[in-house]
Design a protein around this motif. Structure first.
Motif, PDB file in Angstrom:
ATOM      1  N   HIS A   1       0.701  -1.285   0.026  1.00  0.00           N
ATOM      2  CA  HIS A   1      -0.076  -0.049  -0.284  1.00  0.00           C
ATOM      3  C   HIS A   1       0.836   1.230   0.009  1.00  0.00           C
ATOM      4  O   HIS A   1       0.335   2.528  -0.212  1.00  0.00           O
ATOM      5  CB  HIS A   1      -0.805   0.063   1.210  1.00  0.00           C
ATOM      6  N   LEU A   2       2.019   1.001   0.223  1.00  0.00           N
ATOM      7  CA  LEU A   2       3.003   2.393   0.315  1.00  0.00           C
ATOM      8  C   LEU A   2       2.976   2.916  -0.876  1.00  0.00           C
ATOM      9  O   LEU A   2       2.948   4.218  -0.949  1.00  0.00           O
ATOM     10  CB  LEU A   2       4.434   1.694   0.556  1.00  0.00           C
ATOM     11  N   ALA A   3       2.867   2.416  -1.907  1.00  0.00           N
ATOM     12  CA  ALA A   3       2.815   3.078  -3.310  1.00  0.00           C
ATOM     13  C   ALA A   3       1.555   3.990  -3.609  1.00  0.00           C
ATOM     14  O   ALA A   3       1.719   5.028  -4.319  1.00  0.00           O
ATOM     15  CB  ALA A   3       2.763   2.048  -4.483  1.00  0.00           C
ATOM     16  N   GLU A   4       0.485   3.703  -2.823  1.00  0.00           N
ATOM     17  CA  GLU A   4      -0.780   4.659  -2.899  1.00  0.00           C
ATOM     18  C   GLU A   4      -0.623   5.881  -2.298  1.00  0.00           C
ATOM     19  O   GLU A   4      -1.422   6.713  -2.538  1.00  0.00           O
ATOM     20  CB  GLU A   4      -1.870   3.776  -2.339  1.00  0.00           C
ATOM     21  N   ALA A   5       0.424   5.873  -1.264  1.00  0.00           N
ATOM     22  CA  ALA A   5       0.308   7.226  -0.321  1.00  0.00           C
ATOM     23  C   ALA A   5       1.117   8.074  -0.965  1.00  0.00           C
ATOM     24  O   ALA A   5       2.306   7.920  -1.285  1.00  0.00           O
ATOM     25  CB  ALA A   5       0.768   6.634   0.842  1.00  0.00           C
ATOM     26  N   ASP A   6       0.628   9.431  -0.873  1.00  0.00           N
ATOM     27  CA  ASP A   6       1.385  10.518  -1.405  1.00  0.00           C
ATOM     28  C   ASP A   6       2.064  11.056  -0.175  1.00  0.00           C
ATOM     29  O   ASP A   6       3.307  11.649  -0.336  1.00  0.00           O
ATOM     30  CB  ASP A   6       0.440  11.796  -1.986  1.00  0.00           C
ATOM     31  N   ILE A   7       1.444  11.133   0.851  1.00  0.00           N
ATOM     32  CA  ILE A   7       2.003  11.544   2.121  1.00  0.00           C
ATOM     33  C   ILE A   7       1.923  10.306   3.224  1.00  0.00           C
ATOM     34  O   ILE A   7       0.843   9.870   3.440  1.00  0.00           O
ATOM     35  CB  ILE A   7       1.403  12.664   2.607  1.00  0.00           C
TER      36      ILE A   7
ATOM     37  N   LEU B   1       8.149   3.732  -5.200  1.00  0.00           N
ATOM     38  CA  LEU B   1       8.296   4.842  -5.963  1.00  0.00           C
ATOM     39  C   LEU B   1       8.107   4.338  -7.707  1.00  0.00           C
ATOM     40  O   LEU B   1       7.459   4.888  -8.505  1.00  0.00           O
ATOM     41  CB  LEU B   1       9.640   5.271  -6.066  1.00  0.00           C
ATOM     42  N   ALA B   2       8.513   3.056  -7.924  1.00  0.00           N
ATOM     43  CA  ALA B   2       8.516   2.534  -9.179  1.00  0.00           C
ATOM     44  C   ALA B   2       6.724   2.485  -9.609  1.00  0.00           C
ATOM     45  O   ALA B   2       6.566   2.730 -10.592  1.00  0.00           O
ATOM     46  CB  ALA B   2       9.219   1.335  -9.444  1.00  0.00           C
ATOM     47  N   ALA B   3       6.043   1.935  -8.471  1.00  0.00           N
ATOM     48  CA  ALA B   3       4.688   1.526  -8.897  1.00  0.00           C
ATOM     49  C   ALA B   3       3.991   2.992  -8.986  1.00  0.00           C
ATOM     50  O   ALA B   3       3.000   2.798  -9.522  1.00  0.00           O
ATOM     51  CB  ALA B   3       4.469   0.789  -7.528  1.00  0.00           C
ATOM     52  N   ARG B   4       4.296   4.029  -8.074  1.00  0.00           N
ATOM     53  CA  ARG B   4       3.637   5.004  -8.528  1.00  0.00           C
ATOM     54  C   ARG B   4       4.102   5.708  -9.585  1.00  0.00           C
ATOM     55  O   ARG B   4       4.018   7.302  -9.444  1.00  0.00           O
ATOM     56  CB  ARG B   4       3.564   5.753  -7.209  1.00  0.00           C
ATOM     57  N   GLN B   5       4.967   5.393 -10.432  1.00  0.00           N
ATOM     58  CA  GLN B   5       5.404   6.160 -11.404  1.00  0.00           C
ATOM     59  C   GLN B   5       6.034   7.248 -11.410  1.00  0.00           C
ATOM     60  O   GLN B   5       6.168   8.378 -11.747  1.00  0.00           O
ATOM     61  CB  GLN B   5       4.423   6.534 -12.540  1.00  0.00           C
ATOM     62  N   ARG B   6       7.150   7.184 -10.237  1.00  0.00           N
ATOM     63  CA  ARG B   6       7.897   8.253  -9.620  1.00  0.00           C
ATOM     64  C   ARG B   6       7.188   9.508  -9.354  1.00  0.00           C
ATOM     65  O   ARG B   6       7.896  10.456  -9.263  1.00  0.00           O
ATOM     66  CB  ARG B   6       9.137   8.404 -10.609  1.00  0.00           C
TER      67      ARG B   6
ATOM     68  N   ASN C   1      12.740  12.535  -5.850  1.00  0.00           N
ATOM     69  CA  ASN C   1      11.193  12.671  -5.650  1.00  0.00           C
ATOM     70  C   ASN C   1      10.858  12.086  -4.285  1.00  0.00           C
ATOM     71  O   ASN C   1       9.511  12.014  -4.054  1.00  0.00           O
ATOM     72  CB  ASN C   1      10.611  12.049  -6.688  1.00  0.00           C
ATOM     73  N   LEU C   2      11.615  11.746  -3.334  1.00  0.00           N
ATOM     74  CA  LEU C   2      10.999  11.398  -2.181  1.00  0.00           C
ATOM     75  C   LEU C   2      11.642  12.432  -1.154  1.00  0.00           C
ATOM     76  O   LEU C   2      12.841  12.802  -1.025  1.00  0.00           O
ATOM     77  CB  LEU C   2      11.432   9.884  -1.502  1.00  0.00           C
ATOM     78  N   PHE C   3      10.811  12.820  -0.132  1.00  0.00           N
ATOM     79  CA  PHE C   3      11.221  13.852   0.790  1.00  0.00           C
ATOM     80  C   PHE C   3      10.733  13.289   2.147  1.00  0.00           C
ATOM     81  O   PHE C   3       9.826  13.090   2.494  1.00  0.00           O
ATOM     82  CB  PHE C   3      10.301  15.058   0.630  1.00  0.00           C
ATOM     83  N   VAL C   4      11.685  13.421   2.942  1.00  0.00           N
ATOM     84  CA  VAL C   4      11.509  12.831   4.342  1.00  0.00           C
ATOM     85  C   VAL C   4      11.963  13.926   5.399  1.00  0.00           C
ATOM     86  O   VAL C   4      13.122  14.282   5.317  1.00  0.00           O
ATOM     87  CB  VAL C   4      12.565  11.656   4.563  1.00  0.00           C
ATOM     88  N   PHE C   5      11.118  14.017   6.387  1.00  0.00           N
ATOM     89  CA  PHE C   5      11.188  14.999   7.430  1.00  0.00           C
ATOM     90  C   PHE C   5      10.803  14.269   8.629  1.00  0.00           C
ATOM     91  O   PHE C   5       9.920  13.695   8.813  1.00  0.00           O
ATOM     92  CB  PHE C   5      10.352  16.063   7.300  1.00  0.00           C
ATOM     93  N   ASP C   6      12.109  14.222   9.615  1.00  0.00           N
ATOM     94  CA  ASP C   6      11.834  13.829  10.957  1.00  0.00           C
ATOM     95  C   ASP C   6      11.415  14.839  12.047  1.00  0.00           C
ATOM     96  O   ASP C   6      11.428  15.946  11.398  1.00  0.00           O
ATOM     97  CB  ASP C   6      13.038  12.891  11.472  1.00  0.00           C
TER      98      ASP C   6
END
Lengths: 271, 422
Positions: free
Chosen positions: B241-247, B268-273, B296-301
C-alpha cells in the motif's frame, strides 16, 4: 530611432521593476502595476512589429535585431499563457526582466541585415521562411519556460532535501505545479521545434536542393531535438529532478543554437 | 478630543490578573454605558481576550490623565477588583500612541504568537459589542474600520501569517509545497501517536481525500481509522500500500526502520515516480534516512520539522518588522483623517478670522473716533467682540450640528465660505 519600440521598452522596464518589487514585498497593487505595464508594453511591441511589417513590406523577423525583439515578444506571449493557465506570479519576476533585457539588446544591435533580407525571402519558398523562423522563435520561448520551471523545481527540490528554506522558497509555486509547467512547455516546445526543422528542410530543399547542410545551427538544433525527444520519451522514469536537469541542459543547447553557432559561421549566418 | 487606551496584556500581567479583569460579551454591553457618560468620555469599547483586557475610549477633554483615571476606576468598580491589584500592570496610550496600539493589536503584531488570526475576530466582536451598547461613535467607528483595513493590508502584504508555527501545520504546508493542493492526495498513517493523529486530521482538513491507517495491532489501527474517518489496513500489507500514499505519517514505537529504502524504491516505481512525502515523527526514527536520498522522495523527521517551525517563527518576526512600517504609515494617515473629525481647530480659526476683521476695521477707523477714555476704548472693543460672537454663534452651532450628523459637505461649504484650512 524606433519610438514605438522604445515606448514598449519603457513599459517593460517599468513592469520588470514592479514585478521584482511585488515579488519581494508581496504587494498586490504593485503587482497590478506590473501586469498593466506588461500589457501596455506588449500592445506597443505588437504595434511596433506590425508597423515594421507594413513599412518594410516584409515579415520583420530577420537578423539579430529583429530576432531578439521578436523573441522578447514571444516570451511575453508564453508568460501570458502560463499565467492564464497556472496563476503563478513568480515566473514573471524572472521572465519580465529578461524581456526588457532582450528588447534593450535589440535596440542596441546595429541593423545590417535589412539589405539581404529580400534575397533570402525570394522565390516560391518566400512564404515558408517567416513560418520557419516564427516557429523556431516560439519554440525557444517555450524552452525558456521549461528552463525557468526546471530551475524553480531544482531550487525547491534542493531546499526540501536540505531542509533549509530561503525566503524565495515560500514565494515559488509548488513542485507539482512547476513540474507540470515544465512538461507542458517541453511538449509545446518540442512540437514547434520539430515543425521548425521540417519547414527549414523544405525551405532549404527549395532553395538549394539540399535539405541538410551540416551547418552548426542545424546540428545543434538536431541535438536539442533529440534531447527533448528522449526527455519526453522517458517522461515517467525521469519525472521530477532528472526532467528538470534536462530542462536546464536543453536550454543551454537552445542558447548555443541561437547565439553560439552565429560565431561558428555556416549556412544560417545572415546578419 | 482625544483617544485613550488603558489595558493590560500577556506581556504586562500574569494570567491571575488578566482573568480577574476579563469581560464577557454581556458584561461589555452592560458596563460600557456606565463608562460612557457623555461628559468626559464620549465613546468606549472593550477588547477582552485571554491575552488582554483593554478599554479604548474617545474623550471630550484635552487631557488624557483624567480619562485614564476614570477608566482605571471603571475597571476596578465593574470587575470588583481593588486598584492596587492590577494598577502596576496597566499601560496607557493616548492619541497617536493609542491608535498605533490598536492597529498593532488588530494586525496581530502584539499577540503572543505573532500573526495568529484570532485576534482580528476578537477586535471585531469588541466593536460589535460597543455598537450594540451604543457606545461606539464617530471616532471609534473610524478607528476600528481603519484598524481592520490595516490588519487586512498587513495580512496581504507581509508573510506575517504565511508560514506554519506548529508541527502539524508545517506538515500541511510542506505537503502543499510538494503537491500544490492536498485535494485528492492519499495519506497513510503508520502507527498511532497523538501527533500522527493530529497531523492526519490537519491534512484531511486541508483536503486530503483518502486516509489509510495501519498498525502492528489491528485493533488500534481500526480504532484510529474510525476516529479520523480512514480505512484500516493490515500491517503485513504495508509494502503493497505504500505506493498509494502521497503522504506517509510514521509514528510507531518500533525500534527499527519500518520503511526501508528497498520498500520506498519499489513504491516509487509503482507510483510512476510521482513524489511522496514522508513525515517521520517517531523516536527512534521509523523511516530509514536513506529513503530521503532517493529522487522525488522527501523525508522529514521530528528534528527537521522542529527546525522548520523555528525558522518560520524567525521569518514571522522578520515580516513583523515590515508590518510595523505599514502600521506606521497608516497611523499617520489616520491622524490626518482624525484632524478633519476634530471640529476644535475649525471653530477657533473661524473666531480668529472674524476677530481679525473686526480689529482691522477698528484700526482703520480709530483716528476718526478721536480721543477716547480707557473706558470708552474698552466699550468699543467689547461692542465689536460681542457683535463678532453674536454673528459667529449660529454659524458655530450649525457647524457642530453638521459635524455631529457627519455632513461633511456642509462643513466643507462653511470652511470654504470663510477660507479656512481643514
Amino acid at each position: 530611432m524606433n519610438y514605438l519600440l522604445l515606448a514598449a521598452l519603457a513599459a517593460y522596464v517599468n513592469a520588470a521593476v514592479h514585478a521584482i518589487l511585488a515579488f519581494a514585498y508581496k504587494r498586490r497593487s504593485v503587482e497590478r502595476v506590473a501586469m498593466v505595464s506588461l500589457g501596455v508594453g506588449f500592445a506597443l511591441h505588437t504595434a511596433a512589429f506590425l508597423r515594421d511589417w507594413i513599412q518594410d513590406g516584409r515579415y520583420p523577423l530577420f537578423g539579430l535585431r529583429e530576432t531578439l525583439s521578436f523573441l522578447a515578444w514571444t516570451l511575453v506571449v508564453a508568460y501570458g499563457l502560463a499565467h492564464f493557465r497556472y496563476q503563478i506570479k513568480a515566473l514573471g519576476t524572472f521572465l519580465i526582466p529578461l524581456v526588457a533585457f532582450l528588447v534593450t539588446a535589440a535596440m542596441l544591435v546595429r541593423t545590417t541585415a535589412d539589405a539581404r533580407a529580400g534575397t533570402v525571402a525570394e522565390g516560391a519558398a518566400g512564404w515558408v521562411f517567416p513560418i520557419h523562423t516564427t516557429l523556431l522563435i516560439f519554440s525557444y520561448a517555450a524552452f525558456f519556460v521549461v528552463f525557468a520551471a526546471s530551475a524553480m523545481y531544482l531550487w525547491q527540490e534542493r531546499e526540501l532535501k536540505l531542509k533549509t528554506f530561503s525566503a524565495l522558497f515560500h514565494r515559488l509555486p509548488s513542485l507539482t505545479t512547476v513540474d507540470d509547467i515544465g512538461s507542458t512547455a517541453a511538449g509545446i516546445g518540442f512540437t514547434l521545434l520539430s515543425l521548425g526543422i521540417v519547414t527549414g528542410a523544405i525551405l532549404s530543399s527549395q532553395q538549394t536542393g539540399r535539405i541538410w547542410h551540416n551547418d552548426p545551427k542545424e546540428v545543434f538544433a538536431l541535438i536539442t531535438w533529440l534531447l527533448y525527444l528522449t526527455m519526453i520519451h522517458y517522461r515517467i522514469q525521469w519525472r521530477g529532478r532528472k526532467s528538470a536537469l534536462v530542462g536546464v541542459a536543453g536550454f543551454g543547447l537552445v542558447l548555443f543554437t541561437f547565439l553560439g553557432t552565429r560565431l561558428m559561421g555556416g549556412y544560417h549566418v545572415f546578419g | 478630543m482625544s483617544i485613550i487606551l488603558v489595558g493590560l496584556n500577556h506581556k504586562t500581567a500574569p494570567v491571575e490578573v488578566r482573568e480577574r479583569l476579563a469581560f464577557t460579551d454581556e458584561a461589555c454591553a452592560e458596563t460600557l454605558q456606565s463608562l460612557v457618560d457623555g461628559e468626559l468620555i464620549s465613546e468606549g469599547l472593550i477588547v477582552s481576550t485571554c491575552n488582554r483586557v483593554e478599554v479604548l475610549a474617545a474623550t471630550r477633554g484635552v487631557s488624557g490623565d483624567e480619562g485614564t483615571a476614570r477608566i482605571s476606576s471603571f475597571l476596578s468598580e465593574t470587575r470588583r477588583v481593588p486598584h492596587q491589584f492590577f494598577g502596576e500592570h496597566l499601560y496607557t496610550h493616548a492619541d497617536e500612541e493609542a491608535v498605533r496600539h490598536v492597529f498593532r493589536v488588530a494586525s496581530s503584531l502584539d499577540s503572543m504568537v505573532v500573526g495568529e488570526p484570532q485576534v482580528l475576530g476578537q477586535v471585531r466582536r469588541a466593536y460589535s459589542n460597543a455598537v450594540t451598547a451604543g457606545t461606539a461613535g464617530r471616532v471609534l467607528h473610524r478607528l476600528v474600520h481603519h484598524a481592520l483595513h490595516v490588519a487586512k493590508r498587513v495580512r496581504a502584504e507581509t508573510g506575517i501569517a504565511a508560514s506554519a508555527v506548529s508541527i502539524s501545520f508545517t506538515a500541511v504546508e510542506l505537503g502543499r509545497k510538494i503537491f500544490g493542493t492536498l485535494k485528492g492526495t492519499t495519506v497513510l498513517v503508520i502507527g498511532a501517536g497523538e501527533m500522527a493523529e493530529l497531523a492526519a486530521q490537519h491534512l484531511a482538513g486541508a483536503g486530503a481525500s483518502r486516509i489509510l491507517v495501519t498498525n502492528r495491532t489491528t485493533e488500534t489501527a481500526e480504532q484510529l481509522a474510525r476516529k479520523i474517518k480512514g480505512t484500516a489496513l493490515d500491517f503485513s500489507s504495508l509494502p503493497a500500500h505504500l505506493a498509494e500514499a502521497d503522504i506517509v505519517i510514521c509514528s510507531t514505537a518500533a525500534d527499527e526502520y519500518v520503511v526501508t529504502p528497498e520498500m520506498a524504491r519499489e513504491a516509487l516505481a509503482a507510483r510512476q515516480r510521482r513524489p511522496a512525502f514522508f513525515i517521520d515523527i517517531s523516536v527512534p526514527r521509523n523511516v530509514d534516512p536513506a529513503v530521503g536520498e532517493l529522487d522525488n522522495l522527501f523525508v522529514f523527521d521530528v528534528d527537521d520539522l522542529e527546525a522548520v517551525v523555528a525558522s518560520n517563527i524567525r521569518e514571522r518576526e522578520r515580516e513583523a518588522e515590515r508590518a510595523e512600517l505599514i502600521v506606521e504609515s497608516e497611523v499617520m494617515q489616520f491622524q490626518q483623517a482624525l484632524r478633519s473629525l476634530d471640529l476644535g481647530p475649525t471653530v477657533a480659526a473661524l473666531r480668529q478670522k472674524l476677530e481679525e476683521i473686526a480689529r482691522a476695521e477698528l484700526k482703520r477707523q480709530r483716528t476718526r473716533l478721536g480721543e477716547l477714555t480707557p473706558e470708552q476704548e474698552r466699550a468699543v472693543e467689547a461692542l465689536l467682540m460681542s457683535t463678532v460672537n453674536k454673528i459667529s454663534h449660529p454659524i458655530i452651532s450649525r457647524l457642530r450640528r453638521s459635524h455631529d450628523t457627519g455632513e461633511e459637505e456642509d462643513l466643507k461649504a462653511w470652511r470654504n465660505t470663510f477660507g479656512l484650512e481643514e
